[in-house]
Design a protein around this motif. Structure first.
Motif, PDB file in Angstrom:
ATOM      1  N   LEU A  97      -0.129   9.539   1.237  1.00  0.00           N
ATOM      2  CA  LEU A  97       1.024   9.303   0.402  1.00  0.00           C
ATOM      3  C   LEU A  97       0.842   8.360  -0.587  1.00  0.00           C
ATOM      4  O   LEU A  97      -0.041   7.304  -0.654  1.00  0.00           O
ATOM      5  N   GLU A 100       5.051   5.248  -3.805  1.00  0.00           N
ATOM      6  CA  GLU A 100       6.390   5.497  -3.985  1.00  0.00           C
ATOM      7  C   GLU A 100       7.001   6.544  -2.773  1.00  0.00           C
ATOM      8  O   GLU A 100       7.980   6.256  -2.406  1.00  0.00           O
ATOM      9  N   GLU A 101       6.018   7.489  -2.431  1.00  0.00           N
ATOM     10  CA  GLU A 101       6.655   8.093  -1.286  1.00  0.00           C
ATOM     11  C   GLU A 101       6.514   7.353  -0.001  1.00  0.00           C
ATOM     12  O   GLU A 101       7.533   7.792   0.831  1.00  0.00           O
TER      13      GLU A 101
END
Length: 151
Positions: A97, A100-101
């Motif tokens: 990931l 930001e995710e």
């Protein structure tokens, strides 16, 4: 469909045929770690793909830590090799990931749990961990949760 372990064995054969020393030694060490995991405990068992992924993740983490240690000791050649081995292993791991995710998942978990302050970290981690298992390292997740709870 082939299993991940079978894929590793096929890739090892291909790397040996191509005389790719880095790939073959990295995959050989990883298969050795998988075999060790299979015979650990009271009886031998076949690992599932998820368990093999966890072993590969552990091996990749060892490479990152070793590269850092070699860098700190001024041994740049060994550090570079460890990084290259880590890149070989990263090809077998699911895509990680982005920051930001990860921050979005953590923010949703903080809102869901209603936690505020460092004492709510356990509750948030309990919600986040199943969503990011295998997709983000535990240290990154913990740092993101601390940052979200701090402010």
């Amino acid at each position: 469909m082939t299993t991940l372990k079978a894929q590793l064995q096929e890739d090892l054969t291909a790397a040996i045929k191509d005389r790719d020393e880095l790939r073959s030694s990295t995959i050989r060490l990883t298969l050795s770690a998988v075999t060790s995991e299979e015979v650990a405990g009271k009886e031998k068992r076949e690992l599932s793909d998820d368990e093999v992924l966890k072993v590969i993740g552990r091996e990749a983490k060892k490479r990152r830590e070793a590269a850092t240690a070699f860098d700190d000791a001024g041994r740049t050649e060994q550090a570079a090799r460890e990084r290259l081995e880590g890149e070989v292993l990263a090809g077998y791991l699911p895509k990680q990931l982005s920051d930001e995710e990860l921050a979005a998942i953590v923010a949703a978990a903080v809102a869901e749990s209603g936690a505020s302050g460092p004492q709510g970290m356990g509750a948030v981690m309990k919600l986040v961990r199943p969503k990011v298992d295998g997709l983000a390292e535990g240290g990154r997740v913990a740092a993101a949760v601390k940052a979200a709870l701090a402010g």
